[in-house]
Design a protein around this motif. Structure first.
Motif, PDB file in Angstrom:
ATOM      1  N   ASN A 178       0.802  -1.220   0.000  1.00 16.78           N
ATOM      2  CA  ASN A 178       0.000   0.000   0.000  1.00 16.78           C
ATOM      3  C   ASN A 178       0.837   1.274   0.000  1.00 16.78           C
ATOM      4  N   LEU A 179       2.142   1.134   0.187  1.00 13.82           N
ATOM      5  CA  LEU A 179       2.975   2.323   0.318  1.00 13.82           C
ATOM      6  C   LEU A 179       2.968   3.169  -0.950  1.00 13.82           C
ATOM      7  N   GLU A 180       3.133   2.514  -2.119  1.00  9.05           N
ATOM      8  CA  GLU A 180       3.221   3.270  -3.365  1.00  9.05           C
ATOM      9  C   GLU A 180       1.926   4.016  -3.636  1.00  9.05           C
ATOM     10  N   ALA A 181       0.802   3.336  -3.423  1.00 11.89           N
ATOM     11  CA  ALA A 181      -0.487   4.008  -3.630  1.00 11.89           C
ATOM     12  C   ALA A 181      -0.664   5.161  -2.654  1.00 11.89           C
ATOM     13  N   THR A 182      -0.230   4.948  -1.423  1.00  8.61           N
ATOM     14  CA  THR A 182      -0.355   6.015  -0.428  1.00  8.61           C
ATOM     15  C   THR A 182       0.535   7.197  -0.781  1.00  8.61           C
ATOM     16  N   PHE A 183       1.768   6.911  -1.208  1.00 11.40           N
ATOM     17  CA  PHE A 183       2.665   7.992  -1.611  1.00 11.40           C
ATOM     18  C   PHE A 183       2.101   8.755  -2.805  1.00 11.40           C
ATOM     19  N   ALA A 184       1.518   8.025  -3.767  1.00  8.58           N
ATOM     20  CA  ALA A 184       0.931   8.686  -4.937  1.00  8.58           C
ATOM     21  C   ALA A 184      -0.227   9.587  -4.514  1.00  8.58           C
ATOM     22  N   ARG A 185      -1.070   9.090  -3.598  1.00 11.91           N
ATOM     23  CA  ARG A 185      -2.185   9.903  -3.125  1.00 11.91           C
ATOM     24  C   ARG A 185      -1.684  11.123  -2.363  1.00 11.91           C
ATOM     25  N   MET A 186      -0.667  10.936  -1.524  1.00 10.87           N
ATOM     26  CA  MET A 186      -0.108  12.072  -0.794  1.00 10.87           C
ATOM     27  C   MET A 186       0.507  13.080  -1.757  1.00 10.87           C
ATOM     28  N   ARG A 187       1.207  12.575  -2.788  1.00  9.11           N
ATOM     29  CA  ARG A 187       1.804  13.469  -3.783  1.00  9.11           C
ATOM     30  C   ARG A 187       0.721  14.264  -4.512  1.00  9.11           C
ATOM     31  N   ALA A 188      -0.378  13.582  -4.887  1.00 11.32           N
ATOM     32  CA  ALA A 188      -1.471  14.272  -5.572  1.00 11.32           C
ATOM     33  C   ALA A 188      -2.092  15.335  -4.671  1.00 11.32           C
ATOM     34  N   GLU A 189      -2.254  15.012  -3.392  1.00 12.57           N
ATOM     35  CA  GLU A 189      -2.825  15.983  -2.461  1.00 12.57           C
ATOM     36  C   GLU A 189      -1.911  17.193  -2.306  1.00 12.57           C
ATOM     37  N   ARG A 190      -0.609  16.941  -2.212  1.00 13.04           N
ATOM     38  CA  ARG A 190       0.323  18.069  -2.071  1.00 13.04           C
ATOM     39  C   ARG A 190       0.349  18.911  -3.346  1.00 13.04           C
ATOM     40  N   GLU A 191       0.282  18.256  -4.518  1.00 14.52           N
ATOM     41  CA  GLU A 191       0.263  19.008  -5.768  1.00 14.52           C
ATOM     42  C   GLU A 191      -1.009  19.844  -5.877  1.00 14.52           C
ATOM     43  N   ARG A 192      -2.136  19.275  -5.437  1.00 15.31           N
ATOM     44  CA  ARG A 192      -3.380  20.036  -5.457  1.00 15.31           C
ATOM     45  C   ARG A 192      -3.293  21.236  -4.512  1.00 15.31           C
ATOM     46  N   GLU A 193      -2.729  21.015  -3.324  1.00 14.87           N
ATOM     47  CA  GLU A 193      -2.568  22.122  -2.387  1.00 14.87           C
ATOM     48  C   GLU A 193      -1.638  23.190  -2.966  1.00 14.87           C
ATOM     49  N   ALA A 194      -0.555  22.735  -3.640  1.00 17.92           N
ATOM     50  CA  ALA A 194       0.363  23.699  -4.252  1.00 17.92           C
ATOM     51  C   ALA A 194      -0.340  24.490  -5.353  1.00 17.92           C
ATOM     52  N   ALA A 195      -1.158  23.802  -6.180  1.00 13.43           N
ATOM     53  CA  ALA A 195      -1.893  24.498  -7.239  1.00 13.43           C
ATOM     54  C   ALA A 195      -2.869  25.513  -6.648  1.00 13.43           C
ATOM     55  N   ASP A 196      -3.526  25.129  -5.547  1.00 12.74           N
ATOM     56  CA  ASP A 196      -4.441  26.068  -4.885  1.00 12.74           C
ATOM     57  C   ASP A 196      -3.691  27.285  -4.362  1.00 12.74           C
ATOM     58  N   GLU A 197      -2.531  27.039  -3.766  1.00 15.44           N
ATOM     59  CA  GLU A 197      -1.732  28.157  -3.256  1.00 15.44           C
ATOM     60  C   GLU A 197      -1.271  29.063  -4.386  1.00 15.44           C
ATOM     61  N   ILE A 198      -0.847  28.455  -5.518  1.00 13.08           N
ATOM     62  CA  ILE A 198      -0.407  29.257  -6.669  1.00 13.08           C
ATOM     63  C   ILE A 198      -1.571  30.084  -7.206  1.00 13.08           C
ATOM     64  N   ALA A 199      -2.752  29.451  -7.306  1.00 18.19           N
ATOM     65  CA  ALA A 199      -3.929  30.176  -7.803  1.00 18.19           C
ATOM     66  C   ALA A 199      -4.276  31.342  -6.881  1.00 18.19           C
ATOM     67  N   ARG A 200      -4.253  31.087  -5.571  1.00 19.05           N
ATOM     68  CA  ARG A 200      -4.539  32.174  -4.627  1.00 19.05           C
ATOM     69  C   ARG A 200      -3.482  33.264  -4.709  1.00 19.05           C
ATOM     70  N   GLY A 201      -2.221  32.856  -4.908  1.00 18.83           N
ATOM     71  CA  GLY A 201      -1.162  33.855  -5.055  1.00 18.83           C
ATOM     72  C   GLY A 201      -1.340  34.691  -6.304  1.00 18.83           C
ATOM     73  N   GLU A 203      -4.155  35.255  -7.850  1.00 18.29           N
ATOM     74  CA  GLU A 203      -5.313  36.124  -7.640  1.00 18.29           C
ATOM     75  C   GLU A 203      -4.942  37.337  -6.807  1.00 18.29           C
ATOM     76  N   ALA A 204      -4.164  37.099  -5.753  1.00 15.25           N
ATOM     77  CA  ALA A 204      -3.734  38.223  -4.920  1.00 15.25           C
ATOM     78  C   ALA A 204      -2.835  39.170  -5.712  1.00 15.25           C
ATOM     79  N   ALA A 205      -1.958  38.590  -6.550  1.00 17.06           N
ATOM     80  CA  ALA A 205      -1.073  39.427  -7.370  1.00 17.06           C
ATOM     81  C   ALA A 205      -1.874  40.275  -8.346  1.00 17.06           C
ATOM     82  N   GLN A 206      -2.931  39.666  -8.938  1.00 17.36           N
ATOM     83  CA  GLN A 206      -3.780  40.428  -9.856  1.00 17.36           C
ATOM     84  C   GLN A 206      -4.472  41.578  -9.133  1.00 17.36           C
ATOM     85  N   ARG A 207      -4.940  41.306  -7.907  1.00  9.78           N
ATOM     86  CA  ARG A 207      -5.587  42.377  -7.150  1.00  9.78           C
ATOM     87  C   ARG A 207      -4.601  43.497  -6.840  1.00  9.78           C
ATOM     88  N   VAL A 208      -3.398  43.114  -6.415  1.00  9.12           N
ATOM     89  CA  VAL A 208      -2.389  44.133  -6.107  1.00  9.12           C
ATOM     90  C   VAL A 208      -2.009  44.906  -7.361  1.00  9.12           C
TER      91      VAL A 208
END
Length: 297
Positions: A178-201, A203-208
């Protein structure tokens, strides 16, 4: 002589019997005196003790705290996320009579096999309960779970004459498959969080950036308006000054304007002009103009 010959063996046998009837109980152990397999006495205090030679035997048990490592087992918490768990326990023989009756001649080896079964059963029961998730097991809150495992194991182990002092989880990990599947899921979650942070950044840059552009436009507009006001006031002041000067001395003002026209016409390399000399442009060059209202010679 015959009497002495008879006494010597008797004395030797007596001494041997006396020595075989004496045994020492170490401070690190407890002892049972058995007669034909039946318990006759318990020796828990260190020091000399006695038994009947040939008929009785002494069985010793370790009175120290002992360690037991359990085998790896898989548990499934309430979130269906399987974990591989192994633990170790510290225990001691609390009741040697109960211990002897429970395990018989199997001794400590048989007792540890049964204690391991108890521990594994309690680990599965506690960690697999409905209130427990894998996150709880992997967090610092698992201390309460370990205490539950210890207390429940202690209750069951008392039937063996054992006291479970402590239980600790050595490993709580995911199964290898289960390790590989878990690592893949964790990687996907971190990439999604990074994409959300980039999008929010972004958006904030556009506002500024929009606010900055708006501020630039407002500042430029204000500056242009103020400059036009200042320029208009300056032009008005200049016109007023010219008007006052013209009203004070019209001849001198005409002379000044003619000199300005000469300067502009003859600027740089443009020093040649094709024009009638009788024109009004040369009034102040040919002496026909006047300054201050008087004709120049």
């Amino acid at each position: 002589m015959n009497k002495l010959t008879f006494l010597i063996p008797v004395i030797v046998v007596a001494i041997a019997a006396l020595l075989s009837s004496i045994f020492i109980v170490d401070e690190r152990e407890k002892a049972l005196v058995l007669q034909f397999g039946q318990i006759k006495s318990v020796k828990e205090e260190p020091g000399l003790a006695f038994k009947v030679p040939l008929i009785q035997e002494v069985v010793r048990y370790d009175d120290r705290i002992l360690s037991l490592d359990t085998d790896e087992i898989e548990v499934t918490p309430s979130d269906d996320r399987r974990l591989v768990v192994d633990a170790f326990a510290r225990y001691r023989i609390a009741d040697v009579v109960q211990f002897r009756q429970a395990v018989g001649i199997g001794g400590i080896g048989a007792a540890e096999d049964r204690l391991m079964s108890i521990l594994n059963a309690q680990i599965r029961e506690v960690l697999g309960s409905e209130q427990v998730t894998s996150d709880t097991i992997l967090s610092p809150d698992r201390r309460a779970l370990v205490e539950r495992i210890r207390d429940q194991s202690r209750s069951s182990a008392l039937a063996l004459g054992l006291d479970v002092v402590d239980v600790q989880l050595k490993q709580t990990a995911l199964p290898t498959q289960n390790l590989e599947a878990t690592f893949a899921r964790m990687r996907a979650e971190r990439e999604r969080e990074a994409a959300d942070e980039i999008a929010r950044g972004n958006e904030a840059a556009q506002r500024v950036r929009a606010q900055a552009d708006r501020t630039v436009v407002e500042l430029t507009s204000d500056a242009s308006r103020e400059s036009e006001i200042v320029r208009g006031e300056a032009d008005a002041a200049r016109s007023r000054i010219f008007a006052d000067a013209y009203g004070a001395d019209e001849g001198f003002f005409d002379f000044y304007r003619s000199l300005t026209a000469y300067e502009r016409a003859l600027k740089g390399e443009n020093s040649s002009m094709v024009i009638s000399p009788d024109g009004e442009f040369f009034n102040y060059l040919n002496g026909s103009g006047n300054i201050g209202g008087e004709a120049r010679p």
